[in-house]
Design a protein around this motif. Structure first.
Motif, PDB file in Angstrom:
ATOM      1  N   UNK A 177       0.832  -1.209   0.000  1.00 55.37           N
ATOM      2  CA  UNK A 177       0.000   0.000   0.000  1.00 55.37           C
ATOM      3  C   UNK A 177       0.869   1.262   0.000  1.00 55.37           C
ATOM      4  N   UNK A 178       1.878   1.295   0.860  1.00 51.86           N
ATOM      5  CA  UNK A 178       2.729   2.484   0.960  1.00 51.86           C
ATOM      6  C   UNK A 178       3.571   2.697  -0.292  1.00 51.86           C
ATOM      7  N   UNK A 179       3.943   1.599  -0.949  1.00 54.51           N
ATOM      8  CA  UNK A 179       4.857   1.694  -2.096  1.00 54.51           C
ATOM      9  C   UNK A 179       4.129   1.932  -3.409  1.00 54.51           C
ATOM     10  N   UNK A 198       2.581  13.540   2.201  1.00 48.89           N
ATOM     11  CA  UNK A 198       2.867  12.380   3.053  1.00 48.89           C
ATOM     12  C   UNK A 198       3.329  11.157   2.269  1.00 48.89           C
ATOM     13  N   UNK A 199       3.246  11.176   0.941  1.00 49.86           N
ATOM     14  CA  UNK A 199       3.583   9.998   0.141  1.00 49.86           C
ATOM     15  C   UNK A 199       4.810  10.257  -0.724  1.00 49.86           C
ATOM     16  N   UNK A 200       5.466   9.172  -1.136  1.00 51.11           N
ATOM     17  CA  UNK A 200       6.601   9.312  -2.055  1.00 51.11           C
ATOM     18  C   UNK A 200       6.172   9.959  -3.355  1.00 51.11           C
ATOM     19  N   UNK A 201       5.026   9.540  -3.879  1.00 48.01           N
ATOM     20  CA  UNK A 201       4.510  10.102  -5.125  1.00 48.01           C
ATOM     21  C   UNK A 201       4.302  11.602  -5.013  1.00 48.01           C
ATOM     22  N   UNK A 202       3.673  12.015  -3.920  1.00 49.98           N
ATOM     23  CA  UNK A 202       3.397  13.436  -3.741  1.00 49.98           C
ATOM     24  C   UNK A 202       4.643  14.256  -3.509  1.00 49.98           C
TER      25      UNK A 202
END
Length: 218
Positions: free
Chosen positions: A41-43, A167-171
């Motif tokens: 989910x996180x990745x 809060x996310x890598x993508x963002x």
């Protein structure tokens, strides 16, 4: 240059909705006898637009088949939202600061508009931002910088006078690629992963001294 423009991700930044999204995705994939663990989910899900998420979840499935699944997942998510959900600590004080200095703000999200509007209403933050930028309504969503560049254009601002919160890598990748000083919001990811994605600093919430020092109000 003074910081007068503030750009906020929504899910996981203004409120913690990751458990609700995680549950909704697992409801969908359970039909195939599958489950999504928290690392996946996180990745591969956190912060990404639905087309990339479902492309990865169901390789080779055409959009006309996965788009109804994506729509259903979002309905499942919205059904879990209470009438009022808790915002990230410190947001009221930060919004008051923005109003006091005559600053500008925007929410920049890959969430569908229906989700974003419902969440802002549940957070009692409806109408508190100058713009709402929806990644799905642009040619490219996060991790492309286009959503953040669009927000800057809408607000008549530039990266030197702005900060972003993600809060996310993508963002984080999207905001940093747009040239923004980016605060990584600790929660779903730790400081190491946020900084590896390009975060300039990591904070727990909007009460963090590092944030107020950066914007000249510490």
């Amino acid at each position: 240059m003074p910081i007068t423009t503030f750009l906020f991700d929504l899910d996981g930044t203004l409120t913690d909705t990751d458990p609700l999204h995680h549950k909704a995705f697992n409801t969908i994939v359970a039909r195939w006898g599958r489950s999504i663990d928290i690392d996946y989910y996180k990745t591969h899900i956190m912060g990404f637009p639905n087309n990339l998420i479902f492309d990865h979840l169901f390789p080779g499935m055409p959009p006309e088949e996965y788009l109804p699944l994506a729509d259903e997942k979002e309905r499942l998510f919205r059904a879990q939202l209470d009438a009022e959900i808790p915002p990230t600590p410190g947001i009221e004080a930060l919004l008051a600061h923005i109003a006091r200095i005559g600053g500008r703000s925007a929410v920049v999200t890959n969430a569908p508009r229906a989700n974003a509007e419902l969440m802002l209403k549940a957070l009692r933050l409806e109408g508190r931002f100058d713009a709402l930028v929806i990644g799905d309504e642009l040619a490219r969503g996060k991790p492309d910088p286009l959503p953040y560049l669009t927000a800057l254009e809408l607000l008549g601002s530039n990266p030197l006078e702005a900060v972003a919160f993600e809060d996310s890598s993508s963002g984080v990748k999207a905001a940093s690629a747009a040239g923004l000083f980016t605060f990584g919001m600790l929660g779903g990811l730790d400081e190491e992963r946020l900084k590896a994605a390009g975060a300039s600093a990591a904070i727990r919430d909007f009460t963090a001294p590092a944030l107020w020092e950066r914007i000249g109000a510490g």
